[in-house]
Design an enzyme around this catalytic site. Structure first.
Site, PDB file in Angstrom:
ATOM      1  N   TYR A   1       7.374   5.068   3.473  1.00  0.00           N
ATOM      2  CA  TYR A   1       8.293   3.960   3.212  1.00  0.00           C
ATOM      3  C   TYR A   1       7.966   3.135   1.970  1.00  0.00           C
ATOM      4  O   TYR A   1       8.673   2.185   1.669  1.00  0.00           O
ATOM      5  CB  TYR A   1       8.396   3.034   4.435  1.00  0.00           C
ATOM      6  CG  TYR A   1       7.080   2.501   4.969  1.00  0.00           C
ATOM      7  CD1 TYR A   1       6.447   1.409   4.362  1.00  0.00           C
ATOM      8  CD2 TYR A   1       6.475   3.076   6.081  1.00  0.00           C
ATOM      9  CE1 TYR A   1       5.259   0.917   4.852  1.00  0.00           C
ATOM     10  CE2 TYR A   1       5.278   2.588   6.585  1.00  0.00           C
ATOM     11  CZ  TYR A   1       4.667   1.510   5.962  1.00  0.00           C
ATOM     12  OH  TYR A   1       3.478   1.022   6.452  1.00  0.00           O
TER      13      TYR A   1
ATOM     14  N   HIS B   1      -0.345   0.167   8.282  1.00  0.00           N
ATOM     15  CA  HIS B   1      -0.234  -0.941   9.238  1.00  0.00           C
ATOM     16  C   HIS B   1      -1.338  -0.827  10.290  1.00  0.00           C
ATOM     17  O   HIS B   1      -2.023  -1.798  10.603  1.00  0.00           O
ATOM     18  CB  HIS B   1       1.141  -0.906   9.910  1.00  0.00           C
ATOM     19  CG  HIS B   1       1.353  -1.972  10.921  1.00  0.00           C
ATOM     20  ND1 HIS B   1       1.509  -3.300  10.586  1.00  0.00           N
ATOM     21  CD2 HIS B   1       1.420  -1.918  12.272  1.00  0.00           C
ATOM     22  CE1 HIS B   1       1.668  -4.017  11.677  1.00  0.00           C
ATOM     23  NE2 HIS B   1       1.612  -3.209  12.716  1.00  0.00           N
TER      24      HIS B   1
ATOM     25  N   ARG C   1      -0.849  -5.370   1.786  1.00  0.00           N
ATOM     26  CA  ARG C   1      -1.540  -4.424   2.667  1.00  0.00           C
ATOM     27  C   ARG C   1      -1.673  -3.096   1.930  1.00  0.00           C
ATOM     28  O   ARG C   1      -0.723  -2.337   1.841  1.00  0.00           O
ATOM     29  CB  ARG C   1      -0.769  -4.262   3.983  1.00  0.00           C
ATOM     30  CG  ARG C   1      -1.287  -3.109   4.831  1.00  0.00           C
ATOM     31  CD  ARG C   1      -0.730  -3.120   6.243  1.00  0.00           C
ATOM     32  NE  ARG C   1       0.719  -3.121   6.342  1.00  0.00           N
ATOM     33  CZ  ARG C   1       1.490  -2.039   6.236  1.00  0.00           C
ATOM     34  NH1 ARG C   1       0.964  -0.861   5.943  1.00  0.00           N
ATOM     35  NH2 ARG C   1       2.799  -2.119   6.379  1.00  0.00           N
TER      36      ARG C   1
END
Length: 367
Positions: free
Chosen positions: A264, A255, A251
């Site tokens: 993160y 998200h 990805r």
């Protein structure tokens, strides 16, 4: 576990003993069509993300980097096969023939549902993580009872494999040898948790514990994904039961547009996967084959831009739903509590006076 691959990150065709036979029929024109699909759905994704940033959509789940996984898998299916997606398979929906304005209506807040599932043989987006695998397995079990030779395919992410729904689905699918394919797009991040935290073994390696064969494929290699899905589909249609495919992809974006992935994950990780881009490698392979000249590239880019322009216009032109629309299609039959809520809500709206009234009805009569 072996990760099967047919086109390397550099765009070089390699042999694979398992997958080769499933793409023997794919010619240069079909390869170019797969490339076109990926270019168009990336353009759709960019435009939809921009619409959200401009306040035209409430939310959008980007698919950047996962184009090969979506295009390769859906193009392996027959029209009668039924698809059960998550909320990120907008590329699958496009390839299946969905009007993207229908898809955007949900994210804009204009409708409770997108396309007609029975027109596309594709369920509407599932927000509840993993629930679609239950629906796919149940549908597939029904197919065996009806004696049909079609199948179901459920998309899921790596995060969903930690859900009980997925465990139960695979138990039932194996027990009843249901013709269902579990297609896991392992994009490495379940929102902000890395896949290595959830599973210390390859996700496809879990499937044999249920009595289901698992196959790991390069999810950024559209040709390999096409072959792997054809492999699983043949098993399903011939009575071989369920299969689990783990497509290793990444990805590249957030998200959803409400997420900040820089909190993160590191820059080096993004750069590493950027070098494995599914569109870039297919572009290189087609150039090597002599199947992508300047004219073809320009035509594909123009098509993608036209689709994006139509998408934008359709999105901002979507009519706002009437207030009473929130109470429609909740139950199959009339429900007294829901009707009471509808009446009370419309009476509340009408209490604001003539200037602020919208055209509403209470119990079928103008108020």
């Amino acid at each position: 576990m072996t990760m099967h691959q047919l086109i390397t990150a550099e765009g070089i065709r390699v042999a694979d003993a398992l997958l080769d036979e499933f793409v023997d029929d794919v010619d240069g024109e079909q390869l170019r069509n797969l490339y076109r699909d990926m270019v168009v759905i990336r353009r759709i994704d960019f435009e939809s993300t921009a619409l959200q940033r401009q306040g035209q959509l409430a939310l959008w789940p980007p698919l950047l980097g996962q184009e090969a996984s979506q295009v390769g898998s859906v193009r392996a299916l027959e029209d009668e096969d039924f698809i059960f997606p998550t909320y990120r398979e907008n590329g699958v929906a496009y390839c299946r023939g969905a009007k993207m304005a229908d898809a955007l209506g949900v994210w804009r807040g204009n409708t409770n549902i997108g396309w007609d599932p029975y027109e596309l043989n594709m369920a509407t987006p599932q927000i509840i993580i993993g629930a679609q695998t239950l629906h796919a397995t149940g549908y597939a079990m029904g197919l065996t009872l009806d004696g049909k030779d079609s199948m179901a395919l459920a998309y899921l992410g790596d995060g969903a494999t930690s859900q009980g729904d997925v465990h139960e689905s695979m138990v039932f699918a194996a027990s009843f040898q249901a013709p269902v394919v579990f297609f896991c797009q392992n994009n490495h991040w379940a929102i902000s948790e890395p896949v290595g935290l959830q599973s210390h073994v390859p996700l496809a390696g879990r499937a044999p514990g249920y009595g289901i064969p698992g196959l790991q494929v390069d999810g950024n290699d559209v040709l390999a994904v096409l072959a792997a899905t054809r492999w699983a589909a043949r098993r399903a249609r011939s009575g071989g039961g369920p299969s689990f495919i783990e497509a290793i992809t990444y990805r590249m974006g957030p998200h959803t547009t409400a997420d900040d992935p820089t909190r993160y994950r590191g820059v080096t990780e993004l750069e590493e996967w950027g070098a494995k881009d599914p569109i870039t490698r297919m572009h290189s392979y087609l150039l090597e084959l002599g199947m992508l000249d300047d004219g073809a590239q320009a035509a594909i880019a123009a098509e993608a831009d036209a689709v994006a322009a139509d998408l934008r216009l359709a999105c901002i032109s979507l009519p706002d739903p009437a207030p009473q629309a929130a109470f429609e299609h909740v139950y199959v039959d009339a429900h007294p509590l829901l009707e009471e809520q509808r009446v009370n809500y419309l009476a509340y709206l009408n209490s604001f006076g003539e200037q602020e009234k919208t055209s509403v009805t209470v119990q079928g009569s103008p108020s």
